[in-house]
Design an enzyme around this catalytic site. Structure first.
Site, PDB file in Angstrom:
ATOM      1  N   HIS A   1      -9.344   1.088   4.991  1.00  0.00           N
ATOM      2  CA  HIS A   1      -8.045   1.305   5.638  1.00  0.00           C
ATOM      3  C   HIS A   1      -8.235   2.251   6.831  1.00  0.00           C
ATOM      4  O   HIS A   1      -9.047   3.170   6.789  1.00  0.00           O
ATOM      5  CB  HIS A   1      -7.046   1.897   4.634  1.00  0.00           C
ATOM      6  CG  HIS A   1      -5.660   1.889   5.182  1.00  0.00           C
ATOM      7  ND1 HIS A   1      -5.194   2.872   6.022  1.00  0.00           N
ATOM      8  CD2 HIS A   1      -4.656   0.987   5.045  1.00  0.00           C
ATOM      9  CE1 HIS A   1      -3.947   2.577   6.369  1.00  0.00           C
ATOM     10  NE2 HIS A   1      -3.597   1.431   5.791  1.00  0.00           N
TER      11      HIS A   1
ATOM     12  N   LYS B   1      -0.016   4.269  -0.290  1.00  0.00           N
ATOM     13  CA  LYS B   1      -0.706   5.439   0.277  1.00  0.00           C
ATOM     14  C   LYS B   1      -0.524   6.638  -0.666  1.00  0.00           C
ATOM     15  O   LYS B   1      -0.546   6.441  -1.881  1.00  0.00           O
ATOM     16  CB  LYS B   1      -0.185   5.716   1.685  1.00  0.00           C
ATOM     17  CG  LYS B   1      -0.229   4.434   2.544  1.00  0.00           C
ATOM     18  CD  LYS B   1       0.039   4.637   3.988  1.00  0.00           C
ATOM     19  CE  LYS B   1      -0.060   3.286   4.688  1.00  0.00           C
ATOM     20  NZ  LYS B   1       0.119   3.386   6.127  1.00  0.00           N
TER      21      LYS B   1
ATOM     22  N   GLU C   1      -5.008  -4.826  10.491  1.00  0.00           N
ATOM     23  CA  GLU C   1      -3.965  -3.824  10.694  1.00  0.00           C
ATOM     24  C   GLU C   1      -4.225  -3.076  12.000  1.00  0.00           C
ATOM     25  O   GLU C   1      -5.032  -2.133  12.030  1.00  0.00           O
ATOM     26  CB  GLU C   1      -3.965  -2.818   9.539  1.00  0.00           C
ATOM     27  CG  GLU C   1      -3.708  -3.437   8.193  1.00  0.00           C
ATOM     28  CD  GLU C   1      -3.102  -2.429   7.222  1.00  0.00           C
ATOM     29  OE1 GLU C   1      -1.957  -2.638   6.839  1.00  0.00           O
ATOM     30  OE2 GLU C   1      -3.766  -1.441   6.881  1.00  0.00           O
TER      31      GLU C   1
ATOM     32  N   GLU D   1      -6.629   4.671   7.835  1.00  0.00           N
ATOM     33  CA  GLU D   1      -6.473   6.105   7.543  1.00  0.00           C
ATOM     34  C   GLU D   1      -7.756   6.676   6.943  1.00  0.00           C
ATOM     35  O   GLU D   1      -8.074   7.841   7.152  1.00  0.00           O
ATOM     36  CB  GLU D   1      -5.255   6.323   6.631  1.00  0.00           C
ATOM     37  CG  GLU D   1      -3.958   6.149   7.421  1.00  0.00           C
ATOM     38  CD  GLU D   1      -2.795   5.583   6.634  1.00  0.00           C
ATOM     39  OE1 GLU D   1      -2.819   5.641   5.386  1.00  0.00           O
ATOM     40  OE2 GLU D   1      -1.848   5.069   7.266  1.00  0.00           O
TER      41      GLU D   1
ATOM     42  N   SER E   1       3.854  -2.008  10.163  1.00  0.00           N
ATOM     43  CA  SER E   1       5.318  -2.056  10.364  1.00  0.00           C
ATOM     44  C   SER E   1       5.943  -3.389   9.945  1.00  0.00           C
ATOM     45  O   SER E   1       6.888  -3.850  10.575  1.00  0.00           O
ATOM     46  CB  SER E   1       5.666  -1.701  11.818  1.00  0.00           C
ATOM     47  OG  SER E   1       5.257  -0.382  12.104  1.00  0.00           O
TER      48      SER E   1
ATOM     49  N   ASN F   1       0.860  -1.188   0.000  1.00  0.00           N
ATOM     50  CA  ASN F   1       0.000   0.000   0.000  1.00  0.00           C
ATOM     51  C   ASN F   1       0.895   1.237   0.000  1.00  0.00           C
ATOM     52  O   ASN F   1       1.503   1.560   1.008  1.00  0.00           O
ATOM     53  CB  ASN F   1      -0.903  -0.029   1.247  1.00  0.00           C
ATOM     54  CG  ASN F   1      -1.779   1.215   1.343  1.00  0.00           C
ATOM     55  OD1 ASN F   1      -1.868   2.003   0.392  1.00  0.00           O
ATOM     56  ND2 ASN F   1      -2.418   1.398   2.486  1.00  0.00           N
TER      57      ASN F   1
ATOM     58  N   GLY G   1       2.871   2.391  10.616  1.00  0.00           N
ATOM     59  CA  GLY G   1       3.830   3.487  10.450  1.00  0.00           C
ATOM     60  C   GLY G   1       4.567   3.860  11.724  1.00  0.00           C
ATOM     61  O   GLY G   1       5.174   4.932  11.796  1.00  0.00           O
TER      62      GLY G   1
HETATM   63  O1  13P Z   1      -1.003   0.872   6.652  1.00  0.00           O
HETATM   64  C1  13P Z   1      -0.295  -0.026   6.318  1.00  0.00           C
HETATM   65  C2  13P Z   1      -0.580  -0.826   5.109  1.00  0.00           C
HETATM   66  O2  13P Z   1      -1.867  -0.582   4.666  1.00  0.00           O
HETATM   67  C3  13P Z   1       0.914  -0.392   7.087  1.00  0.00           C
HETATM   68  O3  13P Z   1       1.811   0.636   6.994  1.00  0.00           O
HETATM   69  P1  13P Z   1       3.324   0.426   7.524  1.00  0.00           P
HETATM   70  O4  13P Z   1       3.798  -0.882   6.954  1.00  0.00           O
HETATM   71  O5  13P Z   1       4.082   1.584   7.006  1.00  0.00           O
HETATM   72  O6  13P Z   1       3.251   0.364   9.009  1.00  0.00           O
END
Ligand code: 13P
Length: 378
Positions: free
Chosen positions: A98, A12, A170, A100, A216, A10, A176
């Protein structure tokens, strides 16, 4: 049936330029090719990049996945992209729900469920992200939150359509932050999600639905996580913006299953034999066949008979000496002029000294290469 692993990247709202996106795909291309029979891989670039890098990605065996789609269809919905429009652009997958989108853009569980429903109706496959916030984990509400997010989706999705959904667990506190869930924490939650699916949908769907872990994930921690029985792959954020994302794919790919070779005897040979494995003793050392450019022949046998062995690799002459014990794998019979059998060792075969000397005498009275075969019309 074991579930086929699935790993997604992803991206983003990254990278800033199309050039960087294209460069990343170029870097992935230079890595070990992925084995599509053993693992599914997708990546989610942001929309304008997605359509530009889709083809180069697909050439590597990586499916294109959108990061979102509309809960509504086409019409006066400024800023939206409908599921049917994605499908029309030949995009096969969309990520939905997601964290976010849920936390920064206020998407509710019901809206996510409506998007899932739209995406499935348009013929898309869905990566459905769920997961708890840190305070929810600390209040031991992880399973409750995941069930709350799944419930409206379960209510809208027909049982047979779950084959087109992958769940991405997740935990928001791991996204992140560099704070990855331990394999035990992730496994426990994945098992709970599966148990909920069994109760809310069916045992069959629970058994088959793939559950990715996200948060992560890196090259360094993925190998331990993938060992857990309920972790079927990863949704990778930051680490998917690097060339080494393909290493995560590699580490998530099941290792090859090594089949024990089936050992045969010289008497098993016939004009159509392929994949022949045999322990042999050399009775006549290898020598170049007169009048040929680099074809070598030796005679080797076992306690049932002997056969002329043919090869082009000159180095094999060094091991193919009279009295040598040899291990032959994946050889094949080829017929030579006059209708005689040769046991051919080529680049797909292995022909090596045996680990231990063979303990038989070669039955020299049965030379299968001296038998003349006739082409008989059947
Ligand atoms: O949100 C994520 C994948 O959709 C995970 O992000 P990270 O791997 O950067 O923690």
């Amino acid at each position: 049936m074991p579930r086929k692993p699935i790993v997604g990247g992803n991206w983003k709202c990254n990278p800033k330029t199309l050039e960087e996106a294209q460069k990343l795909i170029g870097e992935w291309k230079n890595q070990v090719p992925l084995d599509k029979r053993k693992i599914d891989v997708f990546a989610c670039p942001m929309m304008p990049h997605l359509l530009k890098v889709k083809l180069p990605m697909e050439k590597l065996g990586i499916s294109a996945c959108a990061q979102n789609c509309s809960k509504t269809g086409e019409g006066a919905f400024t800023g939206e992209v409908s599921a049917a429009q994605l499908k029309d652009a030949r995009v096969q997958w969309t990520l939905l729900g997601h964290s976010e989108r849920r936390t920064k853009y206020g998407e509710t569980d019901e809206e996510v469920a409506e998007k899932v429903s739209q995406a499935l109706a348009a013929g898309l496959k869905v990566v459905l992200a769920i997961g708890e916030l840190l305070d929810e984990r600390e209040a031991s509400k992880t399973d409750e939150v995941n069930e709350r997010m799944l419930k409206p989706v379960v209510a809208k999705v027909k049982e047979e359509d779950w084959s087109r959904i992958v769940i991405a667990y997740e935990p928001v506190w791991a996204i992140g932050t560099g704070k990855v869930a331990t394999p035990e924490q992730a496994e426990e939650t994945h098992a709970a999600i599966r148990a909920y699916m069994a109760k809310a949908v069916s045992e069959d769907v629970a058994e088959k639905v793939r559950i990715q872990y996200g948060g992560s994930v890196t090259v360094d921690n993925c190998a331990e996580l993938i060992k857990k029985p309920n972790i079927d792959g990863f949704l990778v954020g930051g680490a998917s913006l690097k060339a080494s994302f393909m290493e995560i794919v590699q580490k998530s790919t099941p290792p090859p299953v090594l089949k024990k070779p089936k050992w045969s005897k010289i008497t098993d040979l016939n004009p159509t034999t392929k994949g022949f494995n045999c322990m042999l003793k050399c009775t006549k050392a290898a020598a170049q066949v007169e009048g040929t450019e680099g074809v070598f022949e030796a005679v080797c046998g076992d306690d049932t008979g002997m056969c002329t062995v043919s090869f082009r690799n000159k180095d094999l002459c060094d091991i193919c000496k009279e009295g040598a014990s040899l291990r032959m794998q994946n050889a094949a019979v080829r017929m030579v002029k006059g209708g005689y059998m040769r046991l051919v060792v080529d680049k797909w075969s292995a022909f090596k000294p045996a680990d231990e000397p063979v303990d038989f005498e070669v039955k020299t009275s049965n030379d299968v290469s001296s038998v003349e075969y006739e082409l008989v019309e059947s």
